[in-house]
Enzyme design. Structure first.
Site, PDB file in Angstrom:
ATOM      1  N   LYS A 101       0.846  -1.184   0.000  1.00 16.76           N
ATOM      2  CA  LYS A 101       0.000   0.000   0.000  1.00 16.76           C
ATOM      3  C   LYS A 101       0.891   1.247   0.000  1.00 16.76           C
ATOM      4  O   LYS A 101       1.999   1.232   0.552  1.00 16.76           O
ATOM      5  CB  LYS A 101      -0.879  -0.017   1.266  1.00 16.76           C
ATOM      6  N   CYS A 135      -2.399   9.956  -6.103  1.00 13.20           N
ATOM      7  CA  CYS A 135      -3.560   9.656  -5.251  1.00 13.20           C
ATOM      8  C   CYS A 135      -4.547  10.825  -5.328  1.00 13.20           C
ATOM      9  O   CYS A 135      -4.187  11.951  -4.990  1.00 13.20           O
ATOM     10  CB  CYS A 135      -3.141   9.419  -3.801  1.00 13.20           C
TER      11      CYS A 135
HETATM   12  C1  SIN Z   1      -6.284   5.847  -1.610  1.00 11.66           C
HETATM   13  O1  SIN Z   1      -5.732   5.325  -0.610  1.00 11.66           O
HETATM   14  O2  SIN Z   1      -7.087   6.765  -1.493  1.00 11.66           O
HETATM   15  C2  SIN Z   1      -5.986   5.334  -2.979  1.00 11.66           C
HETATM   16  C3  SIN Z   1      -4.567   5.466  -3.289  1.00 11.66           C
HETATM   17  C4  SIN Z   1      -4.325   5.998  -4.651  1.00 11.66           C
HETATM   18  O3  SIN Z   1      -5.246   6.185  -5.434  1.00 11.66           O
HETATM   19  O4  SIN Z   1      -3.171   6.255  -4.977  1.00 11.66           O
END
Ligand code: SIN
Length: 310
Positions: free
Chosen positions: A45, A128
């Site tokens: 992540k 993001c």
């Molecule tokens: C998110 O955690 O909001 C998604 C991450 C991303 O789109 O890079």
């Protein structure tokens, strides 16, 4: 036997297929499940300096043809991933650390932490769309270049970037020029299509809570946008900078299409969330069947082979 392997920035992947950062890759259990599954790599992540809960729920909803999300970077924080990454090496497949931040200095701090942790590759998330008040860096070419120059001074690990979708050839060329000047090791395209809106007409309401319902669109409905971005960068670079295609992959033929457009590997997000890590076994089988039927001996044999009309 069809060869599904690939190489990105000198790193060998047993299969050119992996999770997209964000999909089932936050916790130690999730990362280990990717290690045990038929995924060709483990992608973490996107991480920030401190652990984050992320945005309020509901923040991910499956919709007809895909998904909308505004997760808000829930993650364990740099120190936790820096500790976990060496442990994930036991799965004998590449570990890709996804680096994010809420401020440019965060990225530099993260780069230092990762330098010690030693992932095989780092994917710098410039795209993001879900942090209120924070624009997607990848849409600001100057800011992108500034940040990547600073990161280049810290990293000894090869690093690439995860980009937002671009919708105009001039933008593909401009960001490509920046990335060439920096010498990135790879690009991942595309992140979700940011700031879209899904409406529930019965409830007369948005379907996710954060940001007034605006969120990143993923899944099958974004495949043409993803393919266009893979193709646009392939046409600029050819095999000079490897491309990881992400967006709209639900079956083996979707992977084939990404590779035909120029991808060296493919990531999956929505379908992984919907099906779980068993999806990698199905996708590898379908991809093998597709390549066999087409007479390609390997995944890389079809890379970039998309034909245009006379
Ligand atoms: C998110 O955690 O909001 C998604 C991450 C991303 O789109 O890079």
């Amino acid at each position: 036997m069809i060869d599904l392997s690939t190489v990105i920035a000198g790193v060998s992947f047993p299969v050119g297929l992996m999770n997209a950062s964000g999909a089932l890759c936050v916790t130690q259990d999730e990362l280990e499940a990717l290690g045990k599954a038929d995924a060709g790599a483990i992608v973490t992540k996107s991480m920030t300096p401190l652990a984050r809960e992320g945005n309020p729920h509901p923040r991910y909803v499956a919709i007809d043809g895909g998904s909308i999300n505004s997760m808000g970077l829930p993650n364990l924080g740099y120190p936790a991933y820096a500790k976990l990454i060496p442990e994930l090496k036991c799965f004998r497949k590449p570990v890709i650390a996804s680096l994010a931040g809420l401020h440019p200095d965060d990225f530099l701090e993260g780069a230092k932490a990762l330098h010690v942790a030693g992932p095989d590759l780092v994917e710098v998330n410039l795209s993001c769309p879900n942090i209120p008040g924070k624009p997607q860096i990848g849409y600001d070419f100057e800011e992108t270049e500034h940040l990547l120059r600073a990161l280049r001074d810290i990293f000894s690990i090869p690093f690439g970037v995860k980009l937002p979708p671009y919708f105009d050839p001039i933008h593909h060329q401009k960001i490509a020029d920046v990335l060439e000047r920096i010498g990135v090791a790879f690009v991942t395209v595309i992140n979700s299509v940011g700031n879209t809106l899904v409406v529930d007409p019965e409830k007369e309401q948005v379907v996710i809570k954060p940001k007034g319902g605006f969120g990143g669109l993923g899944g099958r409905i974004i495949k043409p946008v993803a393919l266009a971005n893979v193709r646009a960068f392939w046409k600029i670079w050819g095999d000079q900078i490897p491309i990881i295609g992400t967006g709209g992959v639900e079956n083996g033929i979707d992977i084939f299409e990404h590779v035909l457009c120029g991808a060296s590997a493919v990531q999956v997000g929505t379908i992984l969330v919907e099906e779980g890590v068993g999806v990698f076994t199905r996708l590898a089988r379908e991809l093998t069947e597709c390549l066999e039927r087409k007479g390609y001996p390997s995944l890389m044999a079809c890379r970039g082979k998309l034909q245009e009309m006379e």
